[in-house]
Design a protein around this motif. Structure first.
Motif, short mmCIF file in Angstrom:
data_model
loop_
_atom_site.label_atom_id
_atom_site.label_comp_id
_atom_site.label_asym_id
_atom_site.label_seq_id
_atom_site.Cartn_x
_atom_site.Cartn_y
_atom_site.Cartn_z
N ILE A 150 -66.69 27.27 71.70
CA ILE A 150 -67.50 27.11 70.49
C ILE A 150 -66.72 26.37 69.40
O ILE A 150 -65.49 26.43 69.35
CB ILE A 150 -67.99 28.47 69.95
CG1 ILE A 150 -66.81 29.42 69.71
CG2 ILE A 150 -69.01 29.08 70.92
CD1 ILE A 150 -67.20 30.74 69.08
N LEU A 151 -67.46 25.69 68.55
CA LEU A 151 -66.90 24.93 67.44
C LEU A 151 -67.88 24.93 66.28
O LEU A 151 -69.10 24.96 66.50
CB LEU A 151 -66.63 23.48 67.84
CG LEU A 151 -65.51 23.18 68.85
CD1 LEU A 151 -65.62 21.73 69.30
CD2 LEU A 151 -64.15 23.44 68.24
N GLU A 152 -67.37 24.89 65.09
CA GLU A 152 -68.24 24.69 63.94
C GLU A 152 -68.62 23.21 63.88
O GLU A 152 -67.77 22.35 64.09
CB GLU A 152 -67.51 25.09 62.65
CG GLU A 152 -67.16 26.56 62.57
CD GLU A 152 -66.34 26.89 61.34
OE1 GLU A 152 -66.25 26.03 60.44
OE2 GLU A 152 -65.78 28.00 61.28
N PRO A 153 -69.89 22.91 63.58
CA PRO A 153 -70.31 21.50 63.51
C PRO A 153 -69.88 20.86 62.19
O PRO A 153 -70.68 20.26 61.48
CB PRO A 153 -71.83 21.61 63.62
CG PRO A 153 -72.16 22.93 63.00
CD PRO A 153 -71.00 23.84 63.35
N ARG A 154 -68.59 20.97 61.89
CA ARG A 154 -68.11 20.54 60.58
C ARG A 154 -67.52 19.13 60.60
O ARG A 154 -67.08 18.64 59.57
CB ARG A 154 -67.06 21.53 60.07
CG ARG A 154 -65.88 21.72 60.98
CD ARG A 154 -64.98 22.86 60.57
NE ARG A 154 -64.22 22.58 59.37
CZ ARG A 154 -63.31 23.40 58.86
NH1 ARG A 154 -63.09 24.57 59.44
NH2 ARG A 154 -62.63 23.07 57.79
N SER A 195 -67.52 16.23 70.81
CA SER A 195 -66.45 16.63 71.73
C SER A 195 -66.96 16.98 73.12
O SER A 195 -68.15 17.29 73.33
CB SER A 195 -65.71 17.84 71.15
OG SER A 195 -66.56 18.98 71.11
N LEU A 196 -66.03 16.94 74.07
CA LEU A 196 -66.27 17.41 75.43
C LEU A 196 -64.96 18.04 75.89
O LEU A 196 -64.09 17.40 76.47
CB LEU A 196 -66.68 16.25 76.35
CG LEU A 196 -67.04 16.62 77.79
CD1 LEU A 196 -68.15 17.66 77.84
CD2 LEU A 196 -67.44 15.39 78.59
N ASN A 240 -71.47 27.66 74.98
CA ASN A 240 -71.07 26.40 74.38
C ASN A 240 -71.97 26.06 73.19
O ASN A 240 -73.04 26.63 73.03
CB ASN A 240 -71.17 25.27 75.41
CG ASN A 240 -70.51 25.63 76.72
OD1 ASN A 240 -69.32 25.43 76.90
ND2 ASN A 240 -71.28 26.18 77.67
N MET A 241 -71.51 25.12 72.39
CA MET A 241 -72.34 24.67 71.29
C MET A 241 -73.41 23.69 71.79
O MET A 241 -73.19 22.98 72.78
CB MET A 241 -71.48 23.96 70.23
CG MET A 241 -70.42 24.84 69.60
SD MET A 241 -71.08 26.39 68.92
CE MET A 241 -72.19 25.79 67.66
N ARG A 244 -62.90 26.61 64.96
CA ARG A 244 -63.15 26.99 66.35
C ARG A 244 -64.09 28.19 66.48
O ARG A 244 -64.36 28.66 67.59
CB ARG A 244 -61.83 27.31 67.07
CG ARG A 244 -60.80 26.17 67.03
CD ARG A 244 -61.25 24.96 67.80
NE ARG A 244 -60.31 23.86 67.74
CZ ARG A 244 -59.52 23.49 68.75
NH1 ARG A 244 -59.54 24.16 69.87
NH2 ARG A 244 -58.72 22.45 68.62
N GLY A 245 -64.56 28.73 65.36
CA GLY A 245 -65.50 29.86 65.41
C GLY A 245 -64.87 31.16 65.83
O GLY A 245 -65.56 32.10 66.22
N LEU A 246 -63.55 31.26 65.75
CA LEU A 246 -62.86 32.44 66.28
C LEU A 246 -63.02 33.67 65.39
O LEU A 246 -63.00 34.80 65.88
CB LEU A 246 -61.38 32.11 66.49
CG LEU A 246 -61.13 30.97 67.49
CD1 LEU A 246 -59.66 30.62 67.56
CD2 LEU A 246 -61.66 31.33 68.87
N GLU A 247 -63.21 33.45 64.10
CA GLU A 247 -63.48 34.58 63.22
C GLU A 247 -64.80 35.25 63.60
O GLU A 247 -64.89 36.48 63.67
CB GLU A 247 -63.54 34.11 61.76
CG GLU A 247 -62.26 33.48 61.24
CD GLU A 247 -62.21 31.97 61.44
OE1 GLU A 247 -61.40 31.31 60.78
OE2 GLU A 247 -63.01 31.45 62.27
#
Length: 366
Positions: free
Chosen positions: A264-268, A275-276, A292-293, A198-201
């Motif tokens: 945000i999200l990592e594109p992993r 996603s939406l 947003n990504m 989730r990109g929280l780090e």
């Protein structure tokens, strides 16, 4: 009165999508039962217009959990008369498929994500192949299928040879006025699971470079302890606040008081890439500009309705620049917030539910 049984594997408390869906079906004159599971940390359920049932499992994660839950769900469904069943994601579809066939009634498949491509299955090829096989066996038997966005719908249709319709995970239209810049708190807001990918780090690390603002995270997850520890180790306790789990009814006020929303999200994984997220629309309803990504669904909407900005990769530098570009430019913030106000009547449950009701009406009629 037609009886619809909807099945999930969560504890029902925070599932906004299913609460909206079930409430809408009740309003349309159906009798609805929502079935999930109870966890050790589960609180009391809020009384709703539909029946809520939580099954208790002895195991709560891994293959044994899914096997136990589907066995108990099948037993429960065997004791209930229903006219239509709904499997939400692949983790309930085995029991629903068998129960619906046994009773000679149709079932609907509601896919909340690209289940076989979630980050939790990275490198677990055997587990992924099992879920894929379950999908190939059960999904073709569904009377109708739908999911949360066009990108996932196209991918699922390609994989399973079944048409997937789109019912977006949008909130009920807010009739509250949108708070101005001055009326809001100096808060950067994230709502959702505190999970890997989730990109929280990165988000927490950014706060070392951002003065005068507090990062507020509403939710819990696999990284709950790790993220709290990270904020402490970096000396950011005064800049990062963890609210824990927040009920759906409390979120709009928190979102509407923040100046910036984070999605945000990592594109992993393909599931993330296509996603939406519901939080994207929640921020929009609150008039809160968002980051947003640069993923297909967000690019498509933001190219027309400029309610936020995108970043093409997750890094502390890029995230910090994106945050500062909005919170240090009140003119830009005001334009984005105004666009949220204009767009929220377009992306609301009052419009989206018509698609949902048509699917259910036609399935029961046929």
């Amino acid at each position: 009165m037609k009886h619809i049984v909807v099945t999930v594997t969560n504890d029902l408390t925070y599932d906004q999508r299913m609460i909206r869906t079930c409430s809408t079906l009740v309003d349309e004159g159906y009798r609805v039962t929502l079935v999930g599971r109870v966890l050790e940390e589960s609180g009391e359920l809020i009384d709703r217009s539909f029946l809520q049932v939580r099954l208790k499992c002895n195991v709560n994660n891994g293959p044994l959990f899914y096997a136990e839950f589907n066995r108990k769900l099948l037993l429960y469904l065997g004791d209930v008369d229903f006219d239509l069943a709904v499997a939400c994601d692949l983790d309930t579809i085995l029991a629903v498929t068998r129960a619906a066939k046994s009773q000679g009634v149709p079932f609907i498949f509601d896919s909340h994500e690209l289940f076989t491509e979630v980050p939790e299955l990275d490198g677990r090829n055997l587990v992924k192949s099992v879920w894929s096989r379950i999908g190939k066996i059960c999904i073709p038997a569904a009377a109708r299928c739908y999911t949360v966005g066009s990108s996932i719908a196209a991918e699922l249709s390609r994989r399973y040879g079944k048409t997937f319709e789109v019912v977006r995970n949008v909130p009920v239209l807010s009739h509250d006025g949108i708070h101005s810049w001055e009326e809001r708190d100096a808060v950067i807001f994230y709502q959702g699971a505190l999970n890997a990918g989730r990109g929280l780090e990165v988000l927490i690390d950014c706060m070392a470079e951002i003065d005068g603002y507090e990062l507020v995270l509403a939710g819990e997850g696999d990284l709950s302890h790790t993220l709290r520890q990270r904020a402490q180790e970096k000396g950011l306790e005064s800049k990062v606040q963890f609210l824990g789990r927040i009920s759906p009814g409390q979120l709009p006020e928190l979102t509407g008081r923040a100046r910036l929303g984070i999605n945000i999200l990592e594109p992993r994984s393909k599931s993330y890439y296509y996603s939406l997220a519901n939080k994207f629309f929640d921020y929009m309803q609150a008039g809160t500009p968002s980051i947003n990504m640069a993923f297909p669904e967000y690019l498509s909407i933001l190219s027309k309705d400029k309610t936020g900005i995108t970043i093409d990769a997750l890094s502390t530098d890029k995230m910090t620049l994106a945050i500062k570009s909005i919170i240090e430019d009140q003119g830009l913030w005001s334009r984005l917030s105004k666009n949220c106000d204009l767009a929220r009547e377009k992306y609301c449950w009052e419009k989206e539910k018509e698609v949902l009701l048509k699917i259910y009406e036609e399935t029961l009629r046929n």
